[in-house]
Design a protein around this motif. Sequence first.
Motif, PDB file in Angstrom:
ATOM      1  N   TRP A  10       0.826  -1.211   0.000  1.00 18.01           N
ATOM      2  CA  TRP A  10       0.000   0.000   0.000  1.00 18.01           C
ATOM      3  C   TRP A  10       0.861   1.263   0.000  1.00 18.01           C
ATOM      4  O   TRP A  10       0.511   2.268  -0.628  1.00 18.01           O
ATOM      5  CB  TRP A  10      -0.922   0.007   1.215  1.00 18.01           C
ATOM      6  N   THR A  11       1.999   1.201   0.700  1.00 20.17           N
ATOM      7  CA  THR A  11       2.907   2.354   0.702  1.00 20.17           C
ATOM      8  C   THR A  11       3.475   2.601  -0.692  1.00 20.17           C
ATOM      9  O   THR A  11       3.539   3.751  -1.164  1.00 20.17           O
ATOM     10  CB  THR A  11       4.057   2.119   1.697  1.00 20.17           C
ATOM     11  N   ALA A  12       3.856   1.514  -1.365  1.00 18.81           N
ATOM     12  CA  ALA A  12       4.399   1.636  -2.720  1.00 18.81           C
ATOM     13  C   ALA A  12       3.347   2.173  -3.684  1.00 18.81           C
ATOM     14  O   ALA A  12       3.626   3.045  -4.517  1.00 18.81           O
ATOM     15  CB  ALA A  12       4.916   0.280  -3.196  1.00 18.81           C
ATOM     16  N   GLY A  14       0.853   4.024  -2.890  1.00 20.89           N
ATOM     17  CA  GLY A  14       0.665   5.435  -2.558  1.00 20.89           C
ATOM     18  C   GLY A  14       1.700   6.315  -3.221  1.00 20.89           C
ATOM     19  O   GLY A  14       1.377   7.367  -3.787  1.00 20.89           O
ATOM     20  N   TYR A  15       2.963   5.886  -3.193  1.00 22.53           N
ATOM     21  CA  TYR A  15       4.023   6.663  -3.841  1.00 22.53           C
ATOM     22  C   TYR A  15       3.823   6.716  -5.356  1.00 22.53           C
ATOM     23  O   TYR A  15       4.045   7.764  -5.993  1.00 22.53           O
ATOM     24  CB  TYR A  15       5.380   6.062  -3.516  1.00 22.53           C
ATOM     25  N   LEU A  16       3.390   5.587  -5.955  1.00 23.91           N
ATOM     26  CA  LEU A  16       3.149   5.577  -7.403  1.00 23.91           C
ATOM     27  C   LEU A  16       2.023   6.531  -7.772  1.00 23.91           C
ATOM     28  O   LEU A  16       2.098   7.249  -8.780  1.00 23.91           O
ATOM     29  CB  LEU A  16       2.811   4.148  -7.853  1.00 23.91           C
ATOM     30  N   LYS A  18       1.058   9.207  -6.092  1.00 21.19           N
ATOM     31  CA  LYS A  18       1.546  10.588  -5.937  1.00 21.19           C
ATOM     32  C   LYS A  18       2.431  10.990  -7.111  1.00 21.19           C
ATOM     33  O   LYS A  18       2.353  12.131  -7.615  1.00 21.19           O
ATOM     34  CB  LYS A  18       2.316  10.716  -4.624  1.00 21.19           C
ATOM     35  N   ALA A  19       3.287  10.036  -7.563  1.00 21.73           N
ATOM     36  CA  ALA A  19       4.170  10.346  -8.703  1.00 21.73           C
ATOM     37  C   ALA A  19       3.356  10.580  -9.972  1.00 21.73           C
ATOM     38  O   ALA A  19       3.667  11.485 -10.763  1.00 21.73           O
ATOM     39  CB  ALA A  19       5.155   9.194  -8.912  1.00 21.73           C
TER      40      ALA A  19
END
Length: 277
Positions: A10-12, A14-16, A18-19
């Motif tokens: 889920w963290t990964a 989330g970063y994708l 946002k990117a």
Amino acid sequence: MKTFDLKIVWTALGYLLKAAVLMIFIFPFLWMISTSLQTFRETMTFPPTWFPASPKWGNFAEAMNAGPFLTYFRNSVVVTGSIIVLQFLIMIPAAYAFAKYKFPGKTLLFGMILLAFMIPGQVTFIPVYLMMADWGLVKTLLPQIIPFISNAFGIFLLRQYFMQIPEEIIEAARLDNASEFKIIRKIMVPMSKPALATIALFSFVSHWNDYFWPLVMTDSAAVRPLTLGIAMLRETEGISNWHIIMAGNVILVVPILLVYVFCSKHIVKAFVYSGIK
């Protein structure tokens, strides 16, 4: 799958996400810079050229020489700077009165300010134009300044900020025989720098980029701002010279970025302390 692994996934994601959102917003800006450094031939090729083979920094000089850019730039600085200064002169005493004084009709007056904040500018366009024409101010810099010297949003945000300042500080200043003007200048303004910086940034971006109202009110280069000067590049350079037009747009955007860098650290503080999250 373990809870620990799910957290990483889920963290990964989330970063994708946002990117991806970041690229949606930043791509037009990067494309503008890339085009401003290309040659005419590169802007006309298909598929598009993402990076110029050899950056053409001379495009910026050519854009500035295509018209009276210094006059356009000076007009934008005068109009935008005058609006911000006059807004502060009106907004700070008004917000102080609404935050720290009790007087008849206070709620009604503040409600009217909020109502003015919600009315779109297009609704008041014709009455304001007719008023400026009656005063004989059309085709000067003044009609680009006068209609915007009141800032309803600024009064609202600054009032919220002033209300957070303890009454004890103000009462202590009054016991020391400080005038209301001195209280505003020595206490309220220094303690409200984040809110003032935020309002200044929003006002600067809004009026620096304004296109419609100056287009209505001006008919000569002597009083036109930079936004209209950039638009004139399409007429003077031809619609296909996008490398020159984009160079002009980069020149237009640079002051906004500089002001944002200067004010950005105050923006979050302003909304947190004013209770608007």
